[in-house]
Design an enzyme around this catalytic site. Structure first.
Site, short mmCIF file in Angstrom:
data_model
loop_
_atom_site.label_atom_id
_atom_site.label_comp_id
_atom_site.label_asym_id
_atom_site.label_seq_id
_atom_site.Cartn_x
_atom_site.Cartn_y
_atom_site.Cartn_z
N LYS A 221 0.84 -1.19 0.00
CA LYS A 221 0.00 0.00 0.00
C LYS A 221 0.88 1.25 0.00
O LYS A 221 1.91 1.30 0.68
CB LYS A 221 -0.91 -0.04 1.23
CG LYS A 221 -1.97 1.05 1.31
CD LYS A 221 -2.84 0.81 2.53
CE LYS A 221 -3.85 1.89 2.77
NZ LYS A 221 -4.67 1.63 3.99
N SER B 4 -9.31 2.19 3.63
CA SER B 4 -8.39 2.86 2.74
C SER B 4 -7.49 1.89 1.96
O SER B 4 -6.75 2.31 1.07
CB SER B 4 -7.50 3.83 3.53
OG SER B 4 -6.72 3.15 4.50
N SER C 102 -9.89 -0.25 7.62
CA SER C 102 -9.24 -0.10 6.32
C SER C 102 -8.70 -1.38 5.73
O SER C 102 -8.38 -1.44 4.55
CB SER C 102 -8.11 0.92 6.41
OG SER C 102 -8.63 2.22 6.60
#
Length: 474
Positions: free
Chosen positions: A82, A157, A181
């Site tokens: 990420k 996220s 997330s």
């Protein structure tokens, strides 16, 4: 070994094939790079393509294997990272235009652990601005779409992470979680994950100019998303290795799979004010039935209240943002993000110093109640969201949209974030053609209980991504 294309192999099977010499690291990396270039343009899940570096790393992996050196658990296995943690030489932008040139001087703890275990980093996955939204869109890299249906969100996220691994780009996707997330994207993309106990996986970014606020440190955790539960377990084993740079890291042993005797399970009842979609509640019941079939003992008991931890999560998080971060965020954020930030401010109370300290103290009492409950009923099954998958950027649909999303739809998810307990997500089925999963909650450092239950559900449901790929193949 499966006859499926290499990019569809699990991380466990990929590592085994490379160790046994049935496939080279270069062959595996090349297959995943081809899949990346075929699938990603329609999704925008991987926003930094590291294919060239990945091939060089794979060549080095094959040379190491040929030398007879010892191989680690993820030798030659393709993964994604990420874009909000440091990968040396790459920009940790966190989806923010102003941070586009925030070049990492070294690897974060997680990236370092993955590399040390032999993993090959294919690319960096998308996140919303500041990783503070549940919808993955930003003005730097754009919108990430859900591989199941481009009209629904991939979540956030870690939306880029979940969308990429569901689509077959990499075998393991790194993500992180401060309010769902990892768990919401896993739910909406039909993949598995675990939010580990706080302190289980080390976290540190060499590029960070300052430390995070206290409760953000205690609520945030790193983790992995994968198509198969065994891959999540393998990734956890690698990610949780020691890094002295994280003072919160705990040297707790990972317990093996399998628990003596039937595990008692409580199924969360949805509070009446949450107005759930009936089809989603049915999926929670399906998960309980799968566990019962696997020998778990389902109890008709009430779990601890989720309203108090949700209020603590919202007030503590928003207070820290308002006190230490809001001014900087407003200086560089997009208008869309400012709207969601305003929505977060409206849903919570910004606490003064005394109230903030009392809220932190209350957290210990609330966590104690959950730990006492989990001592006699070691597993809780709960929804991730009580409603069907929202549309793309649904948190921008009016002034109250952010509060509804975090305080109503995903309350079971956000509330648990303040407690630091381990929570797995396992896909259960489809509602309207879209994946729905459940949360599996256990006591501190009992990730084994979470993952055992997730594996039991997976054994009865199957690997959801295979349905996605069959649909794609037509």
């Amino acid at each position: 070994m499966t006859s499926a294309p290499i990019w569809q192999w699990s991380a466990v099977d990929t590592a085994e094939a490379i160790r046994a010499g049935r496939a080279s690291a270069v062959e595996v990396a090349s297959a995943h790079i081809e899949r990346l270039h075929a699938a990603n343009p329609a999704l925008n899940a991987v926003v930094v393509d590291l294919s060239d570096l990945a091939l060089r790393a794979a060549e080095a992996a094959d040379r190491k294997q040929a030398s007879g050196a010892a191989l680690d658990l993820l030798h030659g296995v393709p993964v994604t990272i990420k874009i909000n943690i440091d990968v040396e030489g790459q920009a940790n932008s966190n989806g923010v235009v102003a941070f586009a040139d925030n070049i990492a001087p070294g690897d974060s703890a997680v990236a370092g652990n993955l590399r040390a275990a032999g993993a090959i980093i294919l690319g960096l996955t998308n996140t919303p601005e500041f990783s503070f939204r549940g919808f993955t869109d930003n003005p730097l890299h754009g919108l990430t779409l859900n591989p199941w249906d481009k009209a629904i969100t991939c979540g956030g996220s870690s939306g880029g992470a979940a969308a990429s691994v569901a689509a077959g780009i990499g075998t393991i996707a790194h993500g992180n979680d401060i309010g769902g997330s990892l768990r919401a994207p896993a739910n909406w993309n039909g993949v598995a994950t675990i939010k580990p106990t706080q302190g289980r996986i080390p976290a540190y970014n060499p590029s960070a100019p300052v430390e995070r606020p206290p409760m953000a440190q205690l609520m945030s955790c790193q983790g992995a998303l994968a198509r198969e539960v065994a891959d999540v377990r393998l990734a956890l084993e690698v990610m949780c290795r020691r890094d002295i740079r994280d003072p919160w890291w705990v040297p707790a042993p990972l317990l093996p799979a399998g628990t003596a005797g039937p595990v008692k399970v409580a199924v969360a009842k949805v509070p009446p004010d949450m107005d759930p979609d009936a089809e989603v509640v049915v999926m929670v019941g399906e998960a309980a039935r799968h566990l019962a079939d696997a020998g778990y003992e389902i109890l008709d008991v009430d779990i601890p209240d989720i309203a108090a931890p949700w209020k603590l999560w919202a007030d503590l998080l928003v207070t820290e943002i308002a006190t230490l971060q809001e001014a900087q965020i407003r200086d560089v954020a997009s208008p869309d993000f400012i709207r969601t930030l305003d929505g977060m401010m409206r849903m919570a109370t910004v606490l003064g110093a005394e109230a903030y300290m009392k809220a932190i103290a209350l957290r210990s009492r609330v966590l104690r109640e959950w730990l006492v409950f989990l001592e006699t009923c070691p597993l809780i099954v709960a929804p991730v969201s009580v409603v069907r998958t929202p549309g793309v950027n649904a948190d921008l649909d009016g002034d109250d949209a952010m509060g509804k999303f975090l305080g109503h739809d995903t309350r079971f998810t956000t509330a648990l974030s303040v407690l630091g307990l381990p929570v797995a997500v396992a896909p259960v089925g489809l509602v309207g053609g879209h994946p729905v999963g459940v949360q599996l909650i256990a006591s501190r450092y009992r990730e084994d209980i979470c993952l055992d239950a997730a594996a039991a559900i997976e054994a009865r449901v199957g690997v959801m991504a295979k349905q996605l790929w069959a649909r794609e193949a037509g």
